[in-house]
Motif scaffolding. Structure first.
Motif, PDB file in Angstrom:
ATOM      1  N   SER A   7      37.480  32.652  35.139  1.00 45.59           N
ATOM      2  CA  SER A   7      37.456  34.045  35.605  1.00 45.59           C
ATOM      3  C   SER A   7      36.156  34.409  36.296  1.00 45.59           C
ATOM      4  N   SER A   8      35.125  33.579  36.173  1.00 48.57           N
ATOM      5  CA  SER A   8      33.852  33.939  36.814  1.00 48.57           C
ATOM      6  C   SER A   8      32.944  32.727  36.925  1.00 48.57           C
ATOM      7  N   GLY A   9      31.839  32.911  37.607  1.00 53.52           N
ATOM      8  CA  GLY A   9      30.751  31.931  37.648  1.00 53.52           C
ATOM      9  C   GLY A   9      31.157  30.544  38.117  1.00 53.52           C
ATOM     10  N   ILE A  10      30.671  29.527  37.403  1.00 55.63           N
ATOM     11  CA  ILE A  10      30.908  28.138  37.791  1.00 55.63           C
ATOM     12  C   ILE A  10      32.404  27.810  37.711  1.00 55.63           C
ATOM     13  N   GLY A  11      33.086  28.322  36.697  1.00 55.91           N
ATOM     14  CA  GLY A  11      34.523  28.067  36.536  1.00 55.91           C
ATOM     15  C   GLY A  11      35.314  28.557  37.736  1.00 55.91           C
ATOM     16  N   ARG A  71      39.767  34.623  29.259  1.00 56.15           N
ATOM     17  CA  ARG A  71      40.256  35.751  28.461  1.00 56.15           C
ATOM     18  C   ARG A  71      40.732  36.926  29.314  1.00 56.15           C
ATOM     19  N   ASN A  72      40.014  37.176  30.419  1.00 55.42           N
ATOM     20  CA  ASN A  72      40.211  38.420  31.167  1.00 55.42           C
ATOM     21  C   ASN A  72      41.258  38.265  32.275  1.00 55.42           C
ATOM     22  N   GLU A  73      42.406  38.920  32.089  1.00 60.53           N
ATOM     23  CA  GLU A  73      43.527  38.737  33.010  1.00 60.53           C
ATOM     24  C   GLU A  73      43.209  39.248  34.419  1.00 60.53           C
ATOM     25  N   ILE A  74      42.539  40.388  34.501  1.00 60.16           N
ATOM     26  CA  ILE A  74      42.257  40.957  35.829  1.00 60.16           C
ATOM     27  C   ILE A  74      41.359  40.012  36.629  1.00 60.16           C
ATOM     28  N   ARG A  75      40.346  39.487  35.964  1.00 58.25           N
ATOM     29  CA  ARG A  75      39.445  38.583  36.687  1.00 58.25           C
ATOM     30  C   ARG A  75      40.106  37.240  36.992  1.00 58.25           C
ATOM     31  N   LEU A  76      41.052  36.829  36.145  1.00 55.80           N
ATOM     32  CA  LEU A  76      41.825  35.610  36.446  1.00 55.80           C
ATOM     33  C   LEU A  76      42.674  35.826  37.694  1.00 55.80           C
ATOM     34  N   GLN A  77      43.267  37.031  37.810  1.00 49.19           N
ATOM     35  CA  GLN A  77      44.071  37.346  38.994  1.00 49.19           C
ATOM     36  C   GLN A  77      43.198  37.341  40.247  1.00 49.19           C
ATOM     37  N   GLU A  78      41.962  37.818  40.082  1.00 48.08           N
ATOM     38  CA  GLU A  78      41.026  37.799  41.225  1.00 48.08           C
ATOM     39  C   GLU A  78      40.769  36.357  41.663  1.00 48.08           C
ATOM     40  N   THR A  79      40.523  35.472  40.669  1.00 50.73           N
ATOM     41  CA  THR A  79      40.294  34.058  41.010  1.00 50.73           C
ATOM     42  C   THR A  79      41.533  33.481  41.687  1.00 50.73           C
ATOM     43  N   LEU A  80      42.696  33.770  41.119  1.00 48.63           N
ATOM     44  CA  LEU A  80      43.960  33.244  41.678  1.00 48.63           C
ATOM     45  C   LEU A  80      44.096  33.645  43.144  1.00 48.63           C
ATOM     46  N   PHE A  81      43.716  34.882  43.425  1.00 49.26           N
ATOM     47  CA  PHE A  81      43.799  35.418  44.788  1.00 49.26           C
ATOM     48  C   PHE A  81      42.909  34.620  45.751  1.00 49.26           C
ATOM     49  N   LEU A  82      41.812  34.073  45.217  1.00 46.60           N
ATOM     50  CA  LEU A  82      40.849  33.338  46.064  1.00 46.60           C
ATOM     51  C   LEU A  82      41.298  31.907  46.372  1.00 46.60           C
ATOM     52  N   LEU A  83      42.344  31.432  45.669  1.00 49.65           N
ATOM     53  CA  LEU A  83      42.730  30.024  45.799  1.00 49.65           C
ATOM     54  C   LEU A  83      43.578  29.765  47.039  1.00 49.65           C
ATOM     55  N   GLU A  84      43.183  28.742  47.783  1.00 53.98           N
ATOM     56  CA  GLU A  84      43.926  28.300  48.956  1.00 53.98           C
ATOM     57  C   GLU A  84      45.191  27.569  48.500  1.00 53.98           C
TER      58      GLU A  84
END
Lengths: 74, 249
Positions: free
Chosen positions: B18-22, B41-54
């Motif tokens: 959800s953040s940082g190196i991960g 743990r954090n669903e909103i930040r996981l969704q943000e990461t998912l959005f960044l994935l090519e």
């Protein structure tokens, strides 16, 4: 305040306890170091349930400043 | 020539995504063609990461890896993994004389216990493919002492020792296990127990004149996850901008 000063003074090993008054500018004490700062932040978190950022501690000049900061966050 | 660093066709789980190196590693893996499964743990930040994935086919599963039921739920849902990067972890700055039982738990549970238990459960449930690559994000702090860092340093040293033993146990199936030990990297964890001002002054002391960025670490993770590192296991790679000791602040 009295109890807080006692807890504050406990984080120091070399400085005489009488030095710790509400007006004491603790960053200027010879024993001060970033490790003392860490010990103080840790004590505040454990005893008062308040999280203080290192920058906020830096901005406190006297012990009373820190005491007031903790009060404002409780 | 085939690109030895490609992750195409590989399914990779990234914890702490959800953040940082991960997050940086998840983005890089997707960029290199992997199908990435994110957890944190954090669903909103996981969704943000998912959005960044090519690319397509990525997913996320929310889990607090310190909780047995969350780990079980995660492992049940996972497909067979070709790669696993354990990035989830916390920072701690407590002087030794102030360490209490709760401080130890607060660091060792997420940094040591959770990755060990997750690994055991993944192996028991046969979720790690033959020839898979497992990467742990440790830290140069494991061997570089800084006052106030005892718990964090000890937790990363524990993780490294664990990973070396794990590498021997998994070698018969050609599963590789390696650690990455970064020096300071700009993430939320860097700000624990230090002011921005102190960090800016500190990073100027690094020979390469800056702290690491998540993408610096991600590029090394890609190498360790790819077939390019096929003869590498039980290793601990430092990535430090030339700052081979953590600099005292």
């Amino acid at each position: 305040m009295e109890e807080f000063i006692k807890n504050f003074a406990n984080q120091w090993d070399e400085t005489e306890p009488e030095v710790f008054t509400p007006e004491c500018a603790f960053h200027e004490l010879e024993e001060w170091s970033s490790l003392t700062g860490l010990a103080i932040l840790n004590m505040v978190a454990k005893k008062y349930g308040v999280k203080i950022a290192p920058m906020e501690l830096k901005n406190c000049v006297t012990i009373a400043d820190l005491y007031n900061l903790i009060q404002s966050k409780q | 020539m085939d690109n030895p660093f490609t992750l195409a066709g590989k399914t990779i789980l990234v914890t702490g995504a959800s953040s940082g190196i991960g997050r940086g590693i998840a983005v890089a893996c997707a960029g290199m063609g992997a199908k990435v499964i994110l957890t944190a743990r954090n669903e909103i930040r996981l969704q943000e990461t998912l959005f960044l994935l090519e690319g397509d086919g990525h997913s996320y599963i929310c889990a607090d890896l310190t909780k047995a039921e969350d780990r079980q739920h995660l492992v049940e849902q996972l497909p067979l993994l070709d790669g696993l990067v354990q990035c989830a972890g916390v920072m701690s700055r407590v002087p030794c004389k102030a360490i209490g039982a709760e401080d130890i738990q607060q660091v060792f549970q997420p940094n040591v216990e959770a990755p060990m238990l997750l690994q055991a459960e993944l192996l028991q449930e046969k979720k790690i493919a033959k020839s898979a690559s497992i990467v742990y994000i440790a830290s140069i702090a494991a061997r570089s002492a800084v006052a106030g860092n005892a718990l964090y340093s000890a937790s990363k040293a524990a993780l490294i020792s664990y990973a070396k033993c794990l590498s021997l146990e998994l070698a018969p199936r050609m599963i590789r296990v390696n650690c990455i030990c970064p020096a300071m990297v700009w993430t939320d964890l860097a700000l624990v127990g230090a002011t921005q001002e102190e960090l800016d002054a500190d990073q100027a002391k690094y020979p390469l004149k800056r702290y690491g960025r998540p993408e610096d670490i991600a590029n090394l993770a890609i190498y360790l996850l790819s077939n390019a590192s096929a003869w590498m296991t039980g290793s601990c790679v430092e990535i430090t901008g030339g700052g081979n000791e953590l600099i005292h602040r």
